[in-house]
Scaffold this active site. Structure first.
Site, short mmCIF file in Angstrom:
data_model
loop_
_atom_site.label_atom_id
_atom_site.label_comp_id
_atom_site.label_asym_id
_atom_site.label_seq_id
_atom_site.Cartn_x
_atom_site.Cartn_y
_atom_site.Cartn_z
CB THR A 117 -0.91 0.01 1.25
OG1 THR A 117 -1.52 1.29 1.38
CG2 THR A 117 -0.14 -0.29 2.51
CE1 TYR A 141 -3.46 -2.35 5.36
CE2 TYR A 141 -3.32 -0.08 4.59
CZ TYR A 141 -3.47 -1.43 4.33
OH TYR A 141 -3.62 -1.85 3.05
N1 UFG Z 1 -13.23 9.71 4.09
C1 UFG Z 1 -14.18 10.62 4.55
N2 UFG Z 1 -15.31 10.13 5.07
C2 UFG Z 1 -15.58 8.81 5.17
C3 UFG Z 1 -14.62 7.88 4.70
C4 UFG Z 1 -13.45 8.37 4.17
O1 UFG Z 1 -13.98 11.83 4.48
O2 UFG Z 1 -16.65 8.44 5.69
C5 UFG Z 1 -11.99 10.22 3.52
C6 UFG Z 1 -10.76 9.74 4.28
O3 UFG Z 1 -10.48 10.61 5.34
C7 UFG Z 1 -9.71 9.78 3.17
C8 UFG Z 1 -10.50 9.45 1.91
O4 UFG Z 1 -11.86 9.70 2.22
O5 UFG Z 1 -9.19 11.07 3.04
C9 UFG Z 1 -10.37 7.99 1.51
O6 UFG Z 1 -10.69 7.20 2.65
P1 UFG Z 1 -10.91 5.62 2.55
O7 UFG Z 1 -11.29 5.17 3.93
O8 UFG Z 1 -11.82 5.33 1.43
O9 UFG Z 1 -9.49 5.09 2.14
P2 UFG Z 1 -8.08 5.28 2.89
O10 UFG Z 1 -7.32 6.30 2.11
O11 UFG Z 1 -8.20 5.51 4.33
O12 UFG Z 1 -7.49 3.83 2.79
C10 UFG Z 1 -7.48 3.12 1.58
C11 UFG Z 1 -7.35 1.64 1.88
C12 UFG Z 1 -6.02 1.36 2.49
C13 UFG Z 1 -4.92 1.95 1.65
C14 UFG Z 1 -5.18 3.41 1.45
C15 UFG Z 1 -4.17 4.11 0.64
O13 UFG Z 1 -8.37 1.22 2.77
O14 UFG Z 1 -5.86 -0.03 2.56
O15 UFG Z 1 -6.43 3.57 0.80
O16 UFG Z 1 -4.48 5.49 0.63
F1 UFG Z 1 -3.75 1.82 2.25
#
Ligand code: UFG
Length: 327
Positions: A117, A141
């Site tokens: 990741t 993670y």
């Molecule tokens: N977000 C919101 N509201 C929500 C959910 C997410 O504002 O209800 C934002 C998060 O803060 C982030 C973006 O949307 O800025 C993307 O969030 P996700 O939870 O969809 O994804 P993440 O970036 O946290 O994580 C995902 C995968 C990980 C990977 C990562 C790499 O789950 O396994 O992308 O960026 F490592």
């Protein structure tokens, strides 16, 4: 028959990968403990239920299928959860992967495609990331995935285990045939949560942080279509079968979208209002994660075809409306 062991094959990305592997002539054998995956999603090859930390079960599955390689997805993957429960991540991801690698070596299986990741990079303040960037994860993670990368390098030196490591950016979209799609319980990812808010399955999408150092104050991510992502895995497998050396590749498009931009694109694609509430930052989130690499394109010949934001939301929306797994 060329069996490939797919750990986490019942999950979101793993199930799409099984479809791509089958189309490429392999027999994907799903190994999954169903902790976050769905047996209904295993449609393209045999299913073996088991945990990564169960060495005896892994030995039996290797003996039964004699796979030519492993594609390793099985992992806990929520940044937020990893901040609350780090031990879960170290045990499941790191101890689980170590058990898997030992079982591989015992069985004489020495090729692996590993799902890592961009969270291994950490916060590099508005720098686009390539594979040579320092890995300084800011959540357990990301740290667990970096540790697994280190293990793979080590087993490469000591035992000749060859690996293709893919550092994913944010994976989105779904199979255009809606045979498989994204379905987490509970859901934590931005696009499916937003689609739930659009069709009234939840009150609103909470935007996690509006005071980041970005043009509109919300986090920026690089979104890549799951179908494009899994195509890269087939190319990675061929890379290893061709006898090439271990290699790390970013899988992203280089296009950054803020949370508010994703919300706006969804409004356009679905032609519906997106109920949104501004909220606090989520612990562990990086400000910006955007790939600055063309290595996968130049060396693997990877060409993303569906990773346009509107296409990803269109495919996710179709799955959201028509596809589901029995719970
Ligand atoms: N977000 C919101 N509201 C929500 C959910 C997410 O504002 O209800 C934002 C998060 O803060 C982030 C973006 O949307 O800025 C993307 O969030 P996700 O939870 O969809 O994804 P993440 O970036 O946290 O994580 C995902 C995968 C990980 C990977 C990562 C790499 O789950 O396994 O992308 O960026 F490592």
């Amino acid at each position: 028959m060329k069996h490939v062991l797919v750990t986490g094959g019942a999950g979101y990305i793993g199930s799409h990968a099984c479809k791509a592997l089958k189309a490429a002539g392999y027999v994907p054998v799903t190994y999954d403990n169903l902790s976050t995956g769905w047996q209904d999603a295993v449609k393209f090859g045999p299913f073996e239920q088991g945990d990564l930390t169960d060495a005896a079960r892994l030995d039996a599955v290797f003996a039964k299928y004699d796979p030519i390689a492993v594609v390793h997805f099985a992992a806990l993957s929520q940044v937020g959860e990893s901040m609350q429960k780090p031990a879960l991540y170290w045990r499941n991801n790191v101890v689980g992967s170590l058990t898997l690698f030992e079982a591989m070596l015992k069985a004489g299986c020495k090729e692996i495609v590993f799902s890592s990741t961009c969270a291994t990079y950490g916060d590099h303040d508005n720098v686009v990331l390539d594979e040579t960037c320092e890995q300084e994860p800011i959540n357990p993670y990301g740290a667990s995935k970096r540790a697994i990368e280190d293990m793979l390098m080590g087993f490469g030196e000591s035992d000749g285990l060859r690996s293709v490591i893919f550092r994913y950016f944010n994976v989105a979209g779904a199979d255009p045939d809606s045979e498989v799609g994204e379905f987490h319980q509970p859901e934590t990812h931005l696009i499916p949560l937003m689609l739930d808010a659009i069709d009234g399955k939840r009150d609103a999408l909470t935007i996690f942080g509006t005071d980041y150092d970005t043009p509109d104050g919300t986090c920026i991510r690089d979104y890549v279509h799951v179908m494009d992502l899994v195509d890269a895995h087939v190319l990675g497998l061929k890379w290893l079968q061709d006898g090439k050396e271990s290699r790390v590749f970013n899988l992203g498009t280089g296009n950054g979208f803020s949370v508010r931009e994703v919300v706006n694109e969804s409004r356009i694609v679905t032609n519906k209002e997106v109920p949104v509430v501004d909220g606090a930052r989520r612990a562990g989130d990086c400000t910006m994660l955007v790939s600055g690499s063309v290595r996968a394109e130049t060396e693997l010949g990877w060409r993303p075809k569906r990773s346009d934001m509107k296409q990803m939301i269109t495919d996710a929306w179709r799955w959201h409306q028509t596809g589901h797994y029995d719970q």
